[in-house]
Design an enzyme around this catalytic site. Structure first.
Site, PDB file in Angstrom:
ATOM      1  N   ASP A   1       0.853  -1.183   0.000  1.00 45.61           N
ATOM      2  CA  ASP A   1       0.000   0.000   0.000  1.00 45.61           C
ATOM      3  C   ASP A   1       0.898   1.244   0.000  1.00 45.61           C
ATOM      4  OD1 ASP A   1       0.944   0.263   2.558  1.00 45.61           O
ATOM      5  OD2 ASP A   1      -0.938  -0.222   3.542  1.00 45.61           O
ATOM      6  N   SER A   2       0.323   2.382  -0.276  1.00 46.07           N
ATOM      7  CA  SER A   2       1.129   3.585  -0.505  1.00 46.07           C
ATOM      8  C   SER A   2       1.597   4.247   0.776  1.00 46.07           C
ATOM      9  CB  SER A   2       0.312   4.601  -1.302  1.00 46.07           C
ATOM     10  OG  SER A   2      -0.770   5.082  -0.524  1.00 46.07           O
ATOM     11  N   GLY A   3       1.059   3.851   1.906  1.00 45.17           N
ATOM     12  CA  GLY A   3       1.371   4.500   3.169  1.00 45.17           C
ATOM     13  C   GLY A   3       0.412   5.618   3.516  1.00 45.17           C
ATOM     14  N   GLY A   4      -0.527   5.896   2.617  1.00 45.44           N
ATOM     15  CA  GLY A   4      -1.461   6.992   2.839  1.00 45.44           C
ATOM     16  C   GLY A   4      -2.264   6.839   4.115  1.00 45.44           C
ATOM     17  N   PHE A   5      -2.796   5.642   4.355  1.00 41.40           N
ATOM     18  CA  PHE A   5      -3.623   5.429   5.551  1.00 41.40           C
ATOM     19  C   PHE A   5      -2.813   5.667   6.818  1.00 41.40           C
ATOM     20  CE2 PHE A   5      -5.122   2.689   8.978  1.00 41.40           C
ATOM     21  CZ  PHE A   5      -6.439   3.107   9.095  1.00 41.40           C
TER      22      PHE A   5
ATOM     23  N   ASP B   1      -2.909   8.525  -1.779  1.00 44.26           N
ATOM     24  CA  ASP B   1      -4.196   9.215  -1.704  1.00 44.26           C
ATOM     25  C   ASP B   1      -4.368   9.813  -0.320  1.00 44.26           C
ATOM     26  OD1 ASP B   1      -4.312   6.707  -0.481  1.00 44.26           O
ATOM     27  OD2 ASP B   1      -6.477   6.620  -0.638  1.00 44.26           O
TER      28      ASP B   1
ATOM     29  N   GLN C   1     -11.692   7.483  -3.417  1.00 50.35           N
ATOM     30  CA  GLN C   1     -12.069   8.072  -2.137  1.00 50.35           C
ATOM     31  C   GLN C   1     -13.401   8.814  -2.306  1.00 50.35           C
ATOM     32  OE1 GLN C   1     -10.853   7.649   0.819  1.00 50.35           O
ATOM     33  NE2 GLN C   1      -8.823   6.761   0.462  1.00 50.35           N
TER      34      GLN C   1
ATOM     35  N   GLY D   1     -10.689   4.349   2.244  1.00 46.40           N
ATOM     36  CA  GLY D   1     -11.445   5.183   3.158  1.00 46.40           C
ATOM     37  C   GLY D   1     -12.633   4.519   3.800  1.00 46.40           C
TER      38      GLY D   1
ATOM     39  N   ASP E   1      -7.822  -7.112   2.364  1.00 49.99           N
ATOM     40  CA  ASP E   1      -6.710  -7.282   3.301  1.00 49.99           C
ATOM     41  C   ASP E   1      -7.132  -6.757   4.659  1.00 49.99           C
ATOM     42  OD1 ASP E   1      -4.979  -4.654   4.242  1.00 49.99           O
ATOM     43  OD2 ASP E   1      -6.212  -4.262   2.491  1.00 49.99           O
TER      44      ASP E   1
ATOM     45  N   CYS F   1     -11.662 -28.369  10.811  1.00 51.27           N
ATOM     46  CA  CYS F   1     -10.609 -27.545  10.211  1.00 51.27           C
ATOM     47  C   CYS F   1      -9.389 -28.406   9.893  1.00 51.27           C
ATOM     48  CB  CYS F   1     -10.230 -26.408  11.164  1.00 51.27           C
ATOM     49  SG  CYS F   1      -8.925 -25.340  10.545  1.00 51.27           S
TER      50      CYS F   1
ATOM     51  N   CYS G   1      -5.249 -27.195  14.190  1.00 51.18           N
ATOM     52  CA  CYS G   1      -6.400 -28.046  14.512  1.00 51.18           C
ATOM     53  C   CYS G   1      -6.105 -29.529  14.307  1.00 51.18           C
ATOM     54  CB  CYS G   1      -7.614 -27.624  13.679  1.00 51.18           C
ATOM     55  SG  CYS G   1      -8.328 -26.049  14.215  1.00 51.18           S
TER      56      CYS G   1
END
Length: 368
Positions: A91-95, A144, A186, A213, A263, A301, A306
């Site tokens: 990811d771009s690091g924006g968040f 963004d 966004q 967002g 993700d 599972c 498990c």
């Protein structure tokens, strides 16, 4: 990028597809486990692979600060550096940048303080792309502005226009053809802003599109609305990625609305606090009821945990504060998510996604 749409569910917007990258194919819908610092917390790459993971996500912001993209590039790129031979998305690091308490947003980019040194760092669209190109991921993201929730529409309008301008700058800065740059839509919870942003990004012809967002506190009902009125404006022949989502119910509702990629840190974060996912809801293994429970976490599972260990053993590990507790719990939770995605893909192929979703949620939410 080659994206092939294989099947559409006849009763919903759910899609079954495949994305081809330089490091392999990704069967969609897919969940991407998060390896923030080029490492899955409490799991080795081999263990992540064994859960059924096809692609993982690493974080540009954190890797830029430590150890720095130059070192990763010198090591041969993220794949070589972290020992993962499958596809990687960064990811771009924006968040991360926009969630920092002290930052200064300008029209050109963002100023923030280095978390260790206190030094001022500047990140703009061109630099975000350059960092990701040096890291060498297969799929990289636009820089963004992640809009907080709630916010005034006037702020969301200015921010959305900035994201559109920055997307164009990212497109112009992107040089490496073997990396695929995704645009990020966004617009907060405002339908007209989401529509405008999507249409402007589609004009730029990105190989894939993300909805950003969300999962910022708006809740499931608003998330469903945002995805519902954004996805139809994205090209059918390109992959669609919902960033930072999430819980099983979030994923199922979003698959129904045409999303292909997800993700979230939830599977491993919950695992470290002894919260395990099962088809009958979440369970907390530190609860004293599990002290003498000799059943596996999920009876049917097939994950390593498990197959080999009981709830009583994991209860013991957590109460004894053993590192192994986080490892075994993380293996199970990541496997649970990826097994759910495999079942979703099968249900779409067989034209019964709606039935699968209703059956799954009837059991899962009842026990939640």
């Amino acid at each position: 990028m080659i994206f092939k749409l294989l099947k559409k569910d006849p009763k919903s917007g759910a899609r079954r597809g495949v994305v081809t990258t330089a490091h392999g194919e990704i069967q969609t819908p897919i969940f991407m486990p998060v390896a923030t610092h080029a490492a899955m917390k409490a799991m080795t790459p081999a263990q992540v692979h064994d859960t059924g993971a096809q692609i993982i996500l690493s974080n540009t912001y954190h890797l830029h600060l430590h150890p720095g993209e130059a070192l990763v590039q010198k090591a041969g790129g993220l794949h070589q550096f972290m020992g993962w031979d499958g596809p990687i998305l960064t990811d771009s690091g924006g968040f991360q940048v926009f969630s920092l308490p002290k930052k200064r947003i300008t029209e050109e980019g963002v100023f923030f303080r280095h978390e260790d040194t206190g030094e001022e760092v500047f990140l703009d669209p061109a630099k975000a792309v350059a960092i990701q190109e040096a890291l060498g991921a297969d799929i990289i993201m636009n820089f963004d502005e992640c809009i907080p929730y709630p916010c005034e529409k006037s702020y969301a309008e200015r921010s959305t226009e900035k994201t559109i301008r920055w997307a164009k700058q990212c497109r112009e800065a992107h040089k490496r053809e073997k990396q695929y740059l995704f645009g990020i839509v966004q617009g907060s919870v405002f339908e007209d802003l989401r529509k405008r942003c999507a249409k402007e990004l589609v004009k730029m012809d990105f190989p894939g599109y993300a909805i950003g967002g969300v999962s910022v506190g708006e809740g499931l009902e608003l998330l469903k609305q945002v995805v519902g009125y954004t996805a139809p404006h994205l090209p059918e022949d390109k992959p669609r990625y919902l960033m930072g989502v999430g819980l099983p119910e979030d994923i199922l509702e979003s698959v129904e609305r045409g999303i292909d990629m997800f993700d979230c840190v939830i599977p491993t974060r919950y695992a470290r606090s002894a919260t395990l996912f099962t088809n009958r809801g979440r369970i907390r293994l530190t609860n004293k009821n599990y002290r003498r429970d000799f059943y596996p976490i999920e009876p049917n599972c097939t994950c390593y945990t498990c197959r080999n260990f009981t709830r009583a053993y994991l209860h013991h590990l957590f109460t004894a504060n053993e590192v192994l507790s986080a490892i075994l719990a993380s293996i199970h939770n990541v496997h649970f998510y990826l097994n759910m995605m495999a079942e979703i893909r099968n249900s779409i192929e067989e034209g019964r996604f709606k039935e699968y979703k209703e059956t799954f949620l009837a059991s899962y939410l009842k026990g939640k």
